[in-house]
Design a protein around this motif. Structure first.
Motif, short mmCIF file in Angstrom:
data_model
loop_
_atom_site.label_atom_id
_atom_site.label_comp_id
_atom_site.label_asym_id
_atom_site.label_seq_id
_atom_site.Cartn_x
_atom_site.Cartn_y
_atom_site.Cartn_z
N VAL A 100 0.86 -1.19 0.00
CA VAL A 100 0.00 0.00 0.00
C VAL A 100 0.89 1.23 0.00
O VAL A 100 1.83 1.32 0.79
N GLY A 101 0.62 2.16 -0.90
CA GLY A 101 1.42 3.38 -0.96
C GLY A 101 0.64 4.52 -1.58
O GLY A 101 -0.48 4.34 -2.08
N LYS A 102 1.23 5.70 -1.54
CA LYS A 102 0.61 6.89 -2.12
C LYS A 102 1.25 7.15 -3.48
O LYS A 102 2.46 7.33 -3.58
N VAL A 103 0.42 7.16 -4.53
CA VAL A 103 0.89 7.35 -5.90
C VAL A 103 1.51 8.74 -6.06
O VAL A 103 1.10 9.68 -5.40
N LYS A 104 2.49 8.85 -6.94
CA LYS A 104 3.08 10.15 -7.24
C LYS A 104 2.00 11.11 -7.72
O LYS A 104 1.18 10.75 -8.56
N GLY A 105 2.02 12.33 -7.21
CA GLY A 105 1.08 13.34 -7.67
C GLY A 105 1.48 13.87 -9.03
O GLY A 105 2.64 14.17 -9.27
N ARG A 106 0.52 13.97 -9.95
CA ARG A 106 0.83 14.42 -11.31
C ARG A 106 0.19 15.77 -11.63
O ARG A 106 0.22 16.22 -12.76
N GLY A 107 -0.43 16.39 -10.64
CA GLY A 107 -1.00 17.72 -10.84
C GLY A 107 -2.25 17.70 -11.69
O GLY A 107 -2.91 16.68 -11.84
N PHE A 108 -2.58 18.85 -12.26
CA PHE A 108 -3.79 19.00 -13.08
C PHE A 108 -3.50 18.47 -14.48
O PHE A 108 -2.61 18.97 -15.16
N SER A 183 6.31 -3.54 -9.57
CA SER A 183 6.49 -2.17 -9.10
C SER A 183 5.52 -1.89 -7.96
O SER A 183 4.49 -2.56 -7.82
N VAL A 184 5.88 -0.91 -7.15
CA VAL A 184 5.02 -0.50 -6.03
C VAL A 184 4.69 0.98 -6.17
O VAL A 184 5.45 1.73 -6.80
N PRO A 185 3.57 1.45 -5.62
CA PRO A 185 3.21 2.86 -5.75
C PRO A 185 4.12 3.76 -4.92
O PRO A 185 4.64 3.36 -3.89
N GLY A 186 4.30 4.99 -5.39
CA GLY A 186 5.06 5.98 -4.62
C GLY A 186 6.39 6.33 -5.25
O GLY A 186 6.91 5.61 -6.10
N ALA A 187 6.92 7.47 -4.81
CA ALA A 187 8.21 7.94 -5.29
C ALA A 187 9.33 7.26 -4.51
O ALA A 187 9.08 6.55 -3.53
N LYS A 188 10.57 7.49 -4.91
CA LYS A 188 11.71 6.99 -4.16
C LYS A 188 11.72 7.62 -2.78
O LYS A 188 11.32 8.78 -2.61
N GLU A 189 12.17 6.86 -1.80
CA GLU A 189 12.28 7.30 -0.40
C GLU A 189 10.91 7.54 0.26
O GLU A 189 10.86 8.10 1.35
N SER A 190 9.82 7.15 -0.38
CA SER A 190 8.51 7.32 0.25
C SER A 190 8.16 6.08 1.08
O SER A 190 8.77 5.02 0.91
N PHE A 191 7.18 6.23 1.98
CA PHE A 191 6.78 5.12 2.84
C PHE A 191 5.74 4.26 2.15
O PHE A 191 4.84 4.77 1.49
#
Length: 196
Positions: A100-108, A183-191
Motif C-alpha cells: 500500500v502506498g501513495k501514488v506520485k502526484g501528477r498535478g492537473f 512495481s510498487v506505488p510511490g516515489a523513491k524514499e517514500s513510505f
C-alpha cells in the motif's frame, strides 16, 4: 527498481524496499480498545520535531521517536511492547504480499492523459486547436447540467493505492531489504505499508 534473473535466466522486474527494523510501540487488545492489533513504528526522528504526546507514547514503549507509525490487525503471533522486529521475523522468500502506498502526484492533467481519451478528430477540415480536448459532454436543454462523475480534466495521482499479490523474491536480512516482484506505488524514499 532493478531486475533479478530466475533459475531459467528470465529477467524479473523487481523493487527493493527497506522494511525494518520496526519497533512494537503499542498492543491493542479486545478488552481495552475493542479490537486486537499491533502498532509498529519505523524510521528515526529528532526529538525537537516530535510532539510531546508522541514523545510520551514512544517513551512508554522504551524507544526513540519514530517517523512512521502504523497499526496491523490479524497478526498470527504475540508480540511484546518495545520489541524490535527485523525482516526475517515476518517475511520469507516466496511469500505473497500486498503493498500500500501513495501514488506520485501528477498535478492537473487533461482527459487524454488522465482517462485515456483519443482527442477530437484529425487535424484537417477546419480543426484548429481542439486535438486533446474532451469534446461534447452531452448535456443540452435536458438535463441542463453536467452529471456527477463525468470524466473530465482534473487533479491526477496523489491517492492511496494497493498492489496485490507481489512475490517476495529475495530477502537481505543484514540490511533489512526486501526484493519484491513488480512495481510498487510511490516515489523513491517514500513510505509503503507491506501486508502479508
Amino acid at each position: 527498481m532493478t531486475s533479478l534473473y530466475d533459475a531459467d535466466g528470465q529477467a524479473l522486474a523487481c523493487t527493493v524496499i527497506q522494511a525494518g527494523p520496526c519497533v512494537v510501540t503499542q498492543l491493542r487488545t479486545e478488552e481495552k480498545d475493542g479490537y486486537k492489533a499491533v502498532q509498529l513504528a519505523y524510521g528515526e526522528k529528532k526529538e525537537k520535531n516530535t510532539t510531546k504526546p508522541m514523545l510520551g507514547h514512544f517513551k512508554a514503549a522504551g524507544t526513540t521517536p519514530k517517523r512512521k507509525v502504523v497499526e496491523f490487525k490479524y497478526f498470527a503471533r504475540e508480540f511484546e511492547l518495545g520489541k524490535t522486529l527485523t525482516i526475517g521475523d515476518v517475511f520469507a522468500e516466496g511469500d505473497f504480499v500486498d503493498v500500500v502506498g501513495k501514488v506520485k502526484g501528477r498535478g492537473f492533467q487533461g482527459v487524454v492523459k488522465r482517462h485515456g481519451f483519443g482527442g477530437v478528430g484529425g487535424q484537417t477540415h477546419g480543426q484548429h486547436n481542439r486535438a486533446r480536448h474532451p469534446g461534447s459532454i452531452g448535456a443540452c436543454s435536458f438535463p441542463s447540467r453536467v452529471f456527477k462523475g463525468l470524466r473530465m480534466a482534473g487533479r491526477m495521482g496523489g491517492n492511496r493505492v494497493t498492489i496485490q499479490n507481489l512475490r517476495v523474491l529475495k530477502i537481505i536480512p543484514e540490511q533489512n531489504l526486501l526484493v519484491i516482484s513488480g512495481s510498487v506505488p510511490g516515489a523513491k524514499e517514500s513510505f509503503v505499508i507491506i501486508e502479508k
